[in-house]
Scaffold this active site. Structure first.
Site, PDB file in Angstrom:
ATOM      1  CG  MET A  30      -2.183  -9.628   4.137  1.00 26.28           C
ATOM      2  SD  MET A  30      -1.282  -8.833   5.470  1.00 26.28           S
ATOM      3  CE  MET A  30      -1.853  -7.163   5.318  1.00 26.28           C
ATOM      4  CG  HIS A  34     -10.216  -3.720  -2.174  1.00 25.03           C
ATOM      5  ND1 HIS A  34      -9.460  -3.624  -3.327  1.00 25.03           N
ATOM      6  CD2 HIS A  34      -9.342  -3.603  -1.140  1.00 25.03           C
ATOM      7  CE1 HIS A  34      -8.203  -3.435  -3.010  1.00 25.03           C
ATOM      8  NE2 HIS A  34      -8.090  -3.432  -1.684  1.00 25.03           N
ATOM      9  N   GLY A  36     -10.002  -4.111  -6.193  1.00 19.89           N
ATOM     10  CA  GLY A  36      -8.578  -4.106  -6.573  1.00 19.89           C
ATOM     11  C   GLY A  36      -8.017  -5.520  -6.532  1.00 19.89           C
ATOM     12  CG  HIS A  37      -7.574  -7.683  -2.809  1.00 21.32           C
ATOM     13  ND1 HIS A  37      -8.236  -6.910  -1.887  1.00 21.32           N
ATOM     14  CD2 HIS A  37      -6.297  -7.779  -2.371  1.00 21.32           C
ATOM     15  CE1 HIS A  37      -7.396  -6.548  -0.927  1.00 21.32           C
ATOM     16  NE2 HIS A  37      -6.213  -7.059  -1.197  1.00 21.32           N
ATOM     17  N   GLY A 147      -0.168  -5.919  -6.931  1.00 22.23           N
ATOM     18  CA  GLY A 147      -0.714  -4.633  -7.372  1.00 22.23           C
ATOM     19  C   GLY A 147       0.348  -3.539  -7.337  1.00 22.23           C
ATOM     20  CG  ASP A 150       0.734  -2.498  -1.607  1.00 22.97           C
ATOM     21  OD1 ASP A 150       0.762  -1.794  -0.592  1.00 22.97           O
ATOM     22  OD2 ASP A 150      -0.289  -3.106  -1.964  1.00 22.97           O
ATOM     23  NE  ARG A 187      -3.417  -1.065   7.214  1.00 26.16           N
ATOM     24  CZ  ARG A 187      -2.466  -1.874   6.733  1.00 26.16           C
ATOM     25  NH1 ARG A 187      -2.110  -1.803   5.466  1.00 26.16           N
ATOM     26  NH2 ARG A 187      -1.875  -2.756   7.533  1.00 26.16           N
TER      27      ARG A 187
HETATM   28  O1  PAF Z   1       0.011  -6.940  -0.147  1.00 32.96           O
HETATM   29  C1  PAF Z   1      -0.388  -7.736   0.746  1.00 32.96           C
HETATM   30  O2  PAF Z   1      -1.573  -7.921   0.962  1.00 32.96           O
HETATM   31  C2  PAF Z   1       0.634  -8.469   1.592  1.00 32.96           C
HETATM   32  O3  PAF Z   1       1.749  -7.667   1.825  1.00 32.96           O
HETATM   33  C3  PAF Z   1       1.051  -9.831   1.013  1.00 32.96           C
HETATM   34  C4  PAF Z   1       1.751  -9.675  -0.323  1.00 32.96           C
HETATM   35  C5  PAF Z   1      -0.179 -10.708   0.852  1.00 32.96           C
HETATM   36  C6  PAF Z   1       2.010 -10.547   1.962  1.00 32.96           C
HETATM   37  O4  PAF Z   1       1.426 -10.795   3.188  1.00 32.96           O
END
Ligand code: PAF
Length: 283
Positions: A30, A34, A36-37, A147, A150, A187
């Site tokens: 989304m 950062h 992590g992504h 990740g 979540d 966040r």
């Molecule tokens: O983890 C996220 O950022 C969101 O839940 C995802 C997997 C991109 C779905 O919108």
């Protein structure tokens, strides 16, 4: 690197890559990216030939009282970052193209999506699974990276893919943490200085519970209690839930056999943070 909001362009590009024999790795996000992504993008780049990152703040996974409008949007910076770690394309669809007029389908994974975050964010996982099913349909990736922070989302997506026989392998990537242990999250940007300082107790509480297990405690209520004790004196932290569950099914566990996932959601001020630890015997 290609940046496009066009579904046709991205699906044509993927089709071309497939014809040329390239494998496709996909990282749905989304945005507000950062490290992590970026570790997910790196993992995708190591495991596949071409990496696509989607950036879409998915309205259907936010509740009415949640932070959809103020969710951080940093598209230009995000694109520069993902390009630096090997992304070949960024897909930034508009809400009206993901959910065109007449869109009528909800993908809902029962059971596994109902406890933990699902219990306090009704409809959240239906939004996640529906958008991921749409994105998988457009990109048709060989692998998709999610990740472990979540943890419930990961388990729900794996269940969906298995139940619907979707031809994509779901790869789990480790949680990245700040030097003081706070799990990286988009966040975290919302936190005040004091909230940020106290938020490090979340990881300390998880580790304290894990240490208790290593000393021989197998009763999950004691592990949950240890987490609460660690964070309860922090004036700006408010525990929303602490649970001990099977990491694949998200079913509550009361006595640890081999391993257990301790999963928590904690408000730091108004900001909701989630984290978890897989507790198991050290070998
Ligand atoms: O983890 C996220 O950022 C969101 O839940 C995802 C997997 C991109 C779905 O919108």
């Amino acid at each position: 690197m290609i940046i496009t909001d066009s579904e046709k362009q991205i699906s044509d590009l993927c089709e071309e890559w497939r014809k040329e024999g390239f494998s496709i790795g996909f990282v749905p996000t989304m945005g507000a990216l950062h490290d992590g992504h970026l570790s997910l993008v790196k993992a995708a780049a190591e495991a596949s030939d071409k990496v696509i990152v989607s950036i879409f703040v998915n309205p259907s996974q936010f509740g009415a009282e949640e932070d959809l409008d103020k969710y951080p949007r940093t598209l230009e910076k995000d694109c520069t970052l993902v390009e630096s770690v090997g992304a070949c394309a960024v897909f930034t669809p508009l809400s009206s193209s993901v959910y065109p007029d007449g869109f009528s389908t909800t993908v809902s994974v029962s059971g596994i999506s109902e406890g933990l975050c699902g219990a306090v964010r009704p409809g959240h996982f239906d939004g996640v699974t529906t958008v991921c099913a749409v994105l998988f349909g457009i990109v048709k990736p060989d692998i998709a990276i999610f990740g472990k922070k979540d943890a419930q989302q990961l388990a729900v997506i794996k269940r969906m893919v298995s139940d619907l026989r979707l031809p994509v392998e779901i790869v789990a990537a480790p949680i990245l943490r700040e030097p003081d242990g706070l799990a990286m999250s988009s966040r975290n940007k919302y936190l005040s200085v004091d909230e940020r300082e106290q938020a490090s107790l979340i990881r300390i509480g998880l580790t304290a519970a894990s240490n208790l297990f290593q000393k021989g405690e197998r009763n999950c209520s004691e592990l949950r209690k240890m987490f609460r004790l660690t964070v309860e004196d922090a004036s700006l932290l408010n525990v929303q839930y602490v649970d001990t569950v099977d990491p694949d099914t998200m079913v509550r566990v009361e006595k640890v056999q081999n391993s257990v996932l301790l999963a928590v959601a904690v408000f730091a001020g108004k900001t909701r943070l989630i984290d978890n630890i897989l507790i198991k015997s050290e070998v």
